[in-house]
Design a protein around this motif. Sequence first.
Motif, PDB file in Angstrom:
ATOM      1  N   VAL A 337       0.644  -1.421   0.180  1.00 27.78           N
ATOM      2  CA  VAL A 337      -0.571  -0.165  -0.105  1.00 27.78           C
ATOM      3  C   VAL A 337       1.453   0.903   0.045  1.00 27.78           C
ATOM      4  O   VAL A 337       0.317   2.471  -0.333  1.00 27.78           O
ATOM      5  CB  VAL A 337      -1.071   0.106   1.341  1.00 27.78           C
ATOM      6  N   GLN A 338       1.759   1.628   0.747  1.00 23.71           N
ATOM      7  CA  GLN A 338       3.057   2.617   0.853  1.00 23.71           C
ATOM      8  C   GLN A 338       3.663   2.410  -0.398  1.00 23.71           C
ATOM      9  O   GLN A 338       3.088   4.001  -0.868  1.00 23.71           O
ATOM     10  CB  GLN A 338       3.916   2.216   2.222  1.00 23.71           C
ATOM     11  N   THR A 339       3.722   1.022  -1.176  1.00 26.30           N
ATOM     12  CA  THR A 339       3.693   2.006  -2.300  1.00 26.30           C
ATOM     13  C   THR A 339       3.880   2.189  -3.254  1.00 26.30           C
ATOM     14  O   THR A 339       4.187   2.915  -4.524  1.00 26.30           O
ATOM     15  CB  THR A 339       4.976   0.258  -3.097  1.00 26.30           C
ATOM     16  N   GLU A 340       2.624   1.782  -3.387  1.00 23.84           N
ATOM     17  CA  GLU A 340       1.587   2.054  -4.208  1.00 23.84           C
ATOM     18  C   GLU A 340       0.929   3.517  -4.333  1.00 23.84           C
ATOM     19  O   GLU A 340       0.714   4.696  -5.369  1.00 23.84           O
ATOM     20  CB  GLU A 340       0.320   1.363  -3.582  1.00 23.84           C
ATOM     21  N   ARG A 341       0.656   3.892  -3.005  1.00 22.62           N
ATOM     22  CA  ARG A 341       0.618   5.631  -2.519  1.00 22.62           C
ATOM     23  C   ARG A 341       2.209   5.914  -3.428  1.00 22.62           C
ATOM     24  O   ARG A 341       1.266   7.294  -4.123  1.00 22.62           O
ATOM     25  CB  ARG A 341       0.294   5.403  -1.123  1.00 22.62           C
ATOM     26  N   SER A 342       2.857   5.856  -3.294  1.00 20.28           N
ATOM     27  CA  SER A 342       4.326   6.474  -3.289  1.00 20.28           C
ATOM     28  C   SER A 342       3.961   7.200  -4.953  1.00 20.28           C
ATOM     29  O   SER A 342       5.133   7.768  -5.260  1.00 20.28           O
ATOM     30  CB  SER A 342       5.724   5.556  -2.743  1.00 20.28           C
ATOM     31  N   TYR A 343       4.176   5.641  -5.600  1.00 20.62           N
ATOM     32  CA  TYR A 343       4.175   5.824  -6.961  1.00 20.62           C
ATOM     33  C   TYR A 343       2.577   5.729  -7.936  1.00 20.62           C
ATOM     34  O   TYR A 343       2.402   6.105  -9.071  1.00 20.62           O
ATOM     35  CB  TYR A 343       4.901   5.078  -7.725  1.00 20.62           C
ATOM     36  N   ALA A 344       1.867   6.623  -7.252  1.00 21.70           N
ATOM     37  CA  ALA A 344       0.045   6.574  -7.888  1.00 21.70           C
ATOM     38  C   ALA A 344       0.778   7.750  -9.035  1.00 21.70           C
ATOM     39  O   ALA A 344      -0.275   7.254  -9.942  1.00 21.70           O
ATOM     40  CB  ALA A 344      -0.897   6.803  -7.013  1.00 21.70           C
TER      41      ALA A 344
END
Length: 399
Positions: A337-344
């Motif tokens: 989730v953190q990765t997805e938010r960082s590179y959304a």
Amino acid sequence: MAGIYLRGKTWWGRVQKDGQDLRQSLETRSESVARGRLKVWLDELEALAWGGKPRLTVNAAMDEFQKEHGPTLRPSTVRRYGVSIDHLDAFLGDKLLLTVRSSDLKDFETARRTAGASAPTVRRDLACLSTVFGFAIEKEWADINPVIPFLRQRAKRGLRESPPRTRYLTRAEEARLIESALPYVADAILFAIYTGLRQEEQFSLTWEQVDLARKHVTISAETAKGKRERTVILLAPALAVLKRIPRHLKSPFVFHHGAATTTRGARRALPSASTKKDNDGERFNHLDRGLRNAAKRAKVPLLRWHDLRRTHGCRLLQEEKWTLEMVRDQLGHRSVVQTERSYAFLEVEDRRMAAHGPGTNPGTAAAQEIDNATGEPIAAQKPAQGRRTDLEKLKKSTA
């Protein structure tokens, strides 16, 4: 039994309670002030005996927090907390921990904003105070944390963190940046782009953590932000940097001052007549100035060191086609989730490429960009050759 006595020129208090002899400096040379402080101390001891809370000041709580938690925090976190604690101490330090209210926090916010601090900076200061209150609650020095509801309320009126940065290097910018950087700075930049290490992780890296055979480095739990050891895969450019970078005979660090040179050839020796401390072999704390100067010569605007790490994540997702789980493990994120938010933000680039075809994504386009003002290709300015600024200054200072 209680009383005061002089030790040198300072009054001290002495209390006998439950068979113990308690002594404490009253930090005054005035007898009348000392007697007043002794009474406050006695009242506090009485309150504690009946389950009350100690009458600690905010400053005292912050001191205890630093003593107990300081050694467990990363150096960058300690530095950031130190800045916030200085401001909090100046405004709230003498106030009792149990008497801090929302009005006090609002006055602190107003004072910091009047002094020129931005909303995200003030929020970080208050987040530091919230951490101290959490520590005080654990120690049973306080029952509530007044900072949490205050931040929640003020966030609706603009006291919030800055929007997350989305800056990352295009291929053209990377090529100009490397061409414009001093050789040892260029190596550090390339390594950051093709490993995604955080700044402290990179510059504290030692050769013991490097495995060239398996093409990875191991980041220790002590250095990692999440306090979890992880293995970082070395992409080809990062592997090439490690193979050509000079190793120091005594220093264990990969990036050290002995590798710092502005010449394309061999490293120059320091003047033997120098009386200054020789930092040969010591690790770099950062290379922000080197990056800033290279970015200026390369005409790469608004670049920070952490943007190199973000560039690595973008390349893995856009070009290498790694899964989010693989990128999470490479970068050391806590969750997908953190990765997805960082590179959304990359979703915009995906839609642009879907609409206009391959090659329209500036992050993966050919290594050439056009200056909007002149219409000409942007050219990098190479650094000065054959000169080493720090050595020149050293010669002048010892002449």
